[in-house]
Structure formats: C-alpha cells, structure tokens
Design a protein around this motif. Structure first.
Motif, PDB file in Angstrom:
ATOM      1  N   CYS A  54       0.836  -1.215   0.000  1.00 36.69           N
ATOM      2  CA  CYS A  54       0.000   0.000   0.000  1.00 36.69           C
ATOM      3  C   CYS A  54       0.860   1.250   0.000  1.00 36.69           C
ATOM      4  O   CYS A  54       0.546   2.238  -0.679  1.00 36.69           O
ATOM      5  N   LYS A 148      -6.269  10.330   5.852  1.00 41.16           N
ATOM      6  CA  LYS A 148      -6.003   9.342   6.899  1.00 41.16           C
ATOM      7  C   LYS A 148      -5.511  10.071   8.142  1.00 41.16           C
ATOM      8  O   LYS A 148      -4.917  11.151   8.039  1.00 41.16           O
ATOM      9  N   ARG A 175      -4.888  -1.111  10.433  1.00 35.50           N
ATOM     10  CA  ARG A 175      -6.126  -0.624   9.810  1.00 35.50           C
ATOM     11  C   ARG A 175      -5.854   0.481   8.801  1.00 35.50           C
ATOM     12  O   ARG A 175      -6.349   0.437   7.668  1.00 35.50           O
ATOM     13  N   TRP A 176      -5.075   1.480   9.211  1.00 39.63           N
ATOM     14  CA  TRP A 176      -4.921   2.647   8.356  1.00 39.63           C
ATOM     15  C   TRP A 176      -3.790   2.491   7.350  1.00 39.63           C
ATOM     16  O   TRP A 176      -3.940   2.851   6.176  1.00 39.63           O
ATOM     17  N   ARG A 179      -4.625   0.348   4.331  1.00 38.36           N
ATOM     18  CA  ARG A 179      -5.726   0.807   3.479  1.00 38.36           C
ATOM     19  C   ARG A 179      -5.156   1.498   2.232  1.00 38.36           C
ATOM     20  O   ARG A 179      -4.331   2.409   2.328  1.00 38.36           O
ATOM     21  N   ASP A 300     -12.927   6.958   3.172  1.00 40.38           N
ATOM     22  CA  ASP A 300     -11.765   7.749   3.572  1.00 40.38           C
ATOM     23  C   ASP A 300     -12.180   8.843   4.551  1.00 40.38           C
ATOM     24  O   ASP A 300     -13.354   9.221   4.613  1.00 40.38           O
TER      25      ASP A 300
END
Length: 319
Positions: A54, A148, A175-176, A179, A300
C-alpha cells in the motif's frame, strides 16, 4: 489465474523465467513509476506485506494515476529464510492481496540476502498526461484535505517498545496503513485536482513544506483540525518519537512559523514519518463539500486541515 483481465497484461515474464517482463500498456496513457521499500512496522508478516505494498502503490495514487503492474523487492536474512520460510510467504501473500485489490498485476520481483528483513515494490502506473496532480499545483485560496489520521511512526515505535497498549496500537497501524489510497487517488481525476501528495516519510509538515516550496506559496496548517490515531499524543508525551521524526522537525525548523503557542507533542505528530499515510489534496473552495462527500462515501477521511495562502516569509505556517 489472475482475476479479470490482469493476466492479459503480461506478455512474457516470470511464467517461463524470462530475463525481464514485458507488460502491455494502453495507447494514449503516460507511465507513473516509483519504488519504495521499508522495514517491518508491525509484527504480523501478512499485514507487513500488505502495508509495504500500500505504501508503494500510494505514490501512483498521489499523482492521479492507476497502478498497472508491480515488481516485489524482498530483502531477507538467510537464516530466517531457512528457519521461517512461512514468514516470507506471508509477506508476499499480503502484498499480493493489496496489489489484487488495486487491480495491479504482480509482474515478478527480486530477492536479496540482507541482515534485516525489508520489503517493497517497484510500481508502474498509468495516468492521463493531461490530468496530473503535482507538488507545484497549489494556488492561494485552496483548502487542504487529509484522508487518513496521523501517527503511524509514533504508534509503530510503541509497538517495537512493547509499550502499554501496544496491541491496540498495532491494530490501528494495520487498519490505516493497510488501506489503499485508491479512493483519494480517484478523486484527483474525478474532480480535476492539480495538486496532491501522499504523507509518508517526511510527515505532514515535511510534505506540506515540499508542496509550498514547489508552488511558490505558503501553507497554513490548523493543528486543532488534525485527525490523530488513538493515544498518539500520549505516546509522544512519553517520548516514543522515532528518530526520523526528530530529523524532520529539525530540518523544517527554519522554514516553519508557529502562529500560536508551540506544542511539542503536536509538533512531533506533525513531523512524524508516516508509513502508507493518507493523501493531502488541494481543493478549490467551491469543490470542498463535493470532494469531502466523495471521499467519505468511499470510506476515507476528508478532514480540512489547512489552506493555501500567498507566499509569506516562511512556507509553512502552523496555527
């Protein structure tokens, strides 16, 4: 078999151990190319592989492009490769899951013996050459949206230190940082945005400073509007600040002006190096609500964290 038409992109390559890979590219598109590699920020190998992927894919999204193909770069200690082969498999699996979600074909890669595990991607994306978001596209009056929350560097430091609440901190990082910035990246092309960046190693303050200098303007950040991960200020107060954040803060000090009372903990968060952070999007005032609705509908954040102003004595103003 790769899902959809991803398999059709690779004309020759890893299936027969070719020396290189040949990838089909649509006519009328320009290429976006980037490479990024990092050491583990979480303990779980699958999550680390996904986060690293990511993080690398984010550079393409930040310019308004779409990931098309990627090659993995894996550095791995030889003794770990022999004793824990499942670890490397899970890192690669996590990365492949992120690439597949991004509709990006995995086109092979390279492995290196190293004393420390590291992983990343060399990514090729596609972009409309008439619609590219850059650091130099800021204009006075624009608003800045962040997609974020901040704090992955500080939380990852707490995880490494096995500090109180480390498990919850690691879950938040997963989690973040795990993403994709796909929704925010698509907002660039959907709304014709001309300036954007992803928030990674230089922190929000450092990357905002880069944009201001490239555009010949100043940026005003509102610390009260910053979205923060759980317990990040508490950890910062405990001194769990990564060395990279300290270096960022010192490097940017002479280019930063605090308009109100300087808060050391908030300053450490502002310059905290992010792994797979959000995008910072510059949006015209009459577009703000529409872009926010679009980002939030896609899951988002859409926090208005500052604005672009005429060039001042310093490029970064913090209130």
């Amino acid at each position: 078999m790769l899902p959809g038409n991803l398999e059709d992109r690779v004309l020759a390559g890893r299936a027969h151990n070719e020396d290189a890979v040949v990838v089909r590219v649509p006519a009328g598109r320009a290429l976006v190319q980037t490479v990024d590699i990092l050491a583990p920020v979480v303990n779980d190998a699958l999550s680390f592989g996904r986060i690293a992927a990511c993080n690398a894919l984010s550079d393409v999204y930040a310019m308004g492009g779409t990931p098309w193909s990627a090659m993995s770069i894996a550095c791995f200690p030889e003794d770990m490769a022999l004793s824990q082969p499942e670890t490397l498999r899970r890192v690669l699996q996590g990365a492949l899951e992120a690439m597949t979600e991004a509709s990006c074909v995995s086109a092979g890669g390279h492995t290196v013996r190293d004393n420390e595990m590291k992983f990343g991607l060399a990514v090729t994306g596609l972009i409309d050459p008439e619609h590219i978001a850059t650091n130099a596209g800021l204009r006075p009056g624009q608003r800045l949206l962040l997609t974020k929350p901040l704090g992955t560097g500080i939380l990852a430091t707490a995880v490494k230190a096995a500090w109180e609440g480390a498990e919850e901190a690691e879950d938040c990082v997963r989690r973040w940082a795990g993403r994709l910035n796909r929704v925010a990246g698509s907002a660039i092309s959907t709304f014709g945005l001309k300036a954007a960046t992803d928030i990674t190693g230089f922190g929000l303050g450092g990357h905002a400073l880069e944009m201001a200098q490239a555009s010949g303007v100043s940026i005003k950040l509102e610390t009260s509007a910053l979205p923060l991960m759980d317990k990040v200020l508490e950890y910062a107060s405990d001194g769990l600040v990564p060395a990279g954040g300290i270096h960022n803060k010192h490097y940017c000090a002479c280019r930063t002006l605090w308009l109100g009372q300087r808060d050391e903990d908030l300053e450490n968060v502002l310059f905290d190096p992010q792994t797979s952070g959000g995008l910072l999007l510059a949006v015209d005032p009459d577009q703000v609500r529409e872009v926010q609705d679009y980002l939030q509908a896609g899951g988002d954040l859409a926090c208005e964290v500052g604005s672009v102003v005429e060039a001042a004595d310093v490029p970064l103003l913090v209130h």
